[in-house]
Scaffold this motif. Structure first.
Motif, PDB file in Angstrom:
ATOM      1  N   TRP A   1     -41.840  18.758 -61.859  1.00 52.72           N
ATOM      2  CA  TRP A   1     -42.239  17.443 -62.092  1.00 52.72           C
ATOM      3  C   TRP A   1     -43.330  17.297 -63.023  1.00 52.72           C
ATOM      4  O   TRP A   1     -43.398  16.489 -63.869  1.00 52.72           O
TER       5      TRP A   1
ATOM      6  N   ALA B   1     -46.071  10.019 -50.911  1.00 48.65           N
ATOM      7  CA  ALA B   1     -46.088   8.861 -51.763  1.00 48.65           C
ATOM      8  C   ALA B   1     -47.406   9.035 -52.202  1.00 48.65           C
ATOM      9  O   ALA B   1     -47.819   8.953 -53.815  1.00 48.65           O
TER      10      ALA B   1
ATOM     11  N   GLU C   1     -40.566  11.763 -54.203  1.00 53.43           N
ATOM     12  CA  GLU C   1     -40.752  11.992 -52.891  1.00 53.43           C
ATOM     13  C   GLU C   1     -39.283  11.873 -51.950  1.00 53.43           C
ATOM     14  O   GLU C   1     -39.078  12.676 -50.976  1.00 53.43           O
TER      15      GLU C   1
ATOM     16  N   LYS D   1     -49.250  11.540 -60.511  1.00 57.95           N
ATOM     17  CA  LYS D   1     -48.759  10.804 -61.723  1.00 57.95           C
ATOM     18  C   LYS D   1     -50.038  10.166 -62.432  1.00 57.95           C
ATOM     19  O   LYS D   1     -49.979  10.097 -63.601  1.00 57.95           O
ATOM     20  N   GLU D   2     -51.108   9.884 -61.863  1.00 61.79           N
ATOM     21  CA  GLU D   2     -52.126   9.140 -62.208  1.00 61.79           C
ATOM     22  C   GLU D   2     -53.111  10.326 -62.925  1.00 61.79           C
ATOM     23  O   GLU D   2     -53.892   9.867 -63.814  1.00 61.79           O
TER      24      GLU D   2
ATOM     25  N   CYS E   1     -44.236  14.244 -65.381  1.00 59.59           N
ATOM     26  CA  CYS E   1     -44.136  12.893 -64.354  1.00 59.59           C
ATOM     27  C   CYS E   1     -43.012  12.180 -64.903  1.00 59.59           C
ATOM     28  O   CYS E   1     -43.404  10.925 -64.523  1.00 59.59           O
TER      29      CYS E   1
ATOM     30  N   GLN F   1     -48.210   9.847 -56.113  1.00 53.93           N
ATOM     31  CA  GLN F   1     -48.866   8.785 -56.884  1.00 53.93           C
ATOM     32  C   GLN F   1     -50.147   9.326 -57.729  1.00 53.93           C
ATOM     33  O   GLN F   1     -50.484   9.133 -58.867  1.00 53.93           O
TER      34      GLN F   1
ATOM     35  N   GLU G   1     -40.041  11.147 -63.882  1.00 49.98           N
ATOM     36  CA  GLU G   1     -39.491  10.405 -63.007  1.00 49.98           C
ATOM     37  C   GLU G   1     -40.496   9.747 -61.963  1.00 49.98           C
ATOM     38  O   GLU G   1     -41.438  10.143 -62.000  1.00 49.98           O
ATOM     39  N   PRO G   2     -40.082   8.462 -61.538  1.00 52.67           N
ATOM     40  CA  PRO G   2     -41.113   7.818 -60.689  1.00 52.67           C
ATOM     41  C   PRO G   2     -41.396   8.624 -59.342  1.00 52.67           C
ATOM     42  O   PRO G   2     -40.575   9.458 -58.950  1.00 52.67           O
ATOM     43  N   PRO G   3     -42.525   8.656 -58.913  1.00 49.64           N
ATOM     44  CA  PRO G   3     -42.819   9.460 -57.711  1.00 49.64           C
ATOM     45  C   PRO G   3     -42.078   9.014 -56.683  1.00 49.64           C
ATOM     46  O   PRO G   3     -41.741   9.861 -55.889  1.00 49.64           O
ATOM     47  N   SER G   4     -41.541   7.961 -56.466  1.00 43.40           N
ATOM     48  CA  SER G   4     -40.533   7.322 -55.448  1.00 43.40           C
ATOM     49  C   SER G   4     -39.202   8.394 -55.442  1.00 43.40           C
ATOM     50  O   SER G   4     -38.924   8.733 -54.291  1.00 43.40           O
ATOM     51  N   GLN G   5     -38.614   8.580 -56.599  1.00 42.03           N
ATOM     52  CA  GLN G   5     -37.707   9.600 -56.661  1.00 42.03           C
ATOM     53  C   GLN G   5     -38.123  11.135 -56.365  1.00 42.03           C
ATOM     54  O   GLN G   5     -37.269  11.607 -55.547  1.00 42.03           O
TER      55      GLN G   5
END
Length: 178
Positions: A148, A88, A161, A95-96, A153, A92, A155-159
């Motif tokens: 990804w 995570a 992960e 993603k940032e 990016c 994250q 999709e959300p990072p949680s997906q």
């Protein structure tokens, strides 16, 4: 004087790094010149050479800074020698900062290279099986993260992960012998 840790030097290095990352968005490393970096960063060539030997030294220091930031993110896991399969923090951060990671990938360094030997894939019996299983897991993880990033990016990072955990953890259940 421009000592290694003074504010002015750190600001110059930050400007240079940002210009370098922007240049890597459109060019390969061998195509980037010190002149372009200096122009984009708004600095003199002497400032560049006070901090770096050449573009390749800059690239090496950029890669080292990425590795350092990874180890800071996972300091607790490293200190206690465990891997919780918690991607995570890394996802994250990607993603940032997608442009930074895109630049990192252009240096022919894999995302799993950030992890070094601190995060080995779970040991599973036979040394040969372990060796090839680790490479398989690393290649898969790199491919998923690279795709990804290249997809923006989306999709959300949680997906992502969940995808990584599913396939990386699956190796824990592999047989000791084939």
């Amino acid at each position: 004087m421009n000592t290694p840790d003074n504010k002015r030097r750190r600001e110059s290095q930050e400007k240079i790094m940002k210009a370098f990352v922007r240049q890597l968005q459109n060019k390969e490393l061998a195509q980037i010149s010190v002149t372009e970096i200096c122009h984009e960063a708004g600095i003199n060539r002497s400032t560049f050479y006070a901090n770096y030997l050449d573009i390749y030294d800059l690239a090496d220091q950029f890669a080292e800074s990425m590795i350092d930031s990874f180890f800071k993110m996972y300091a607790e896991e490293i200190e206690y020698h465990f891997h919780s399969y918690n991607f995570a923090k890394l996802l994250q951060n990607i993603k940032e900062n997608p442009l930074v990671y895109e630049a990192f990938m252009k240096l022919d360094v894999e995302i799993t290279d950030l992890m070094g030997s601190k995060f080995n894939y779970a040991a599973i019996g036979d040394d040969i099986i372990q060796k090839y299983s680790q490479e398989f897991a690393k290649a898969g993880m790199n491919a998923v993260i690279k795709l990804w990033i290249l997809d923006g990016c989306a999709e959300p990072p949680s997906q992502i992960e969940k995808v990584l955990q599913k396939y990386i953890k699956a190796g824990d259940t592999m047989p000791d012998k084939w």
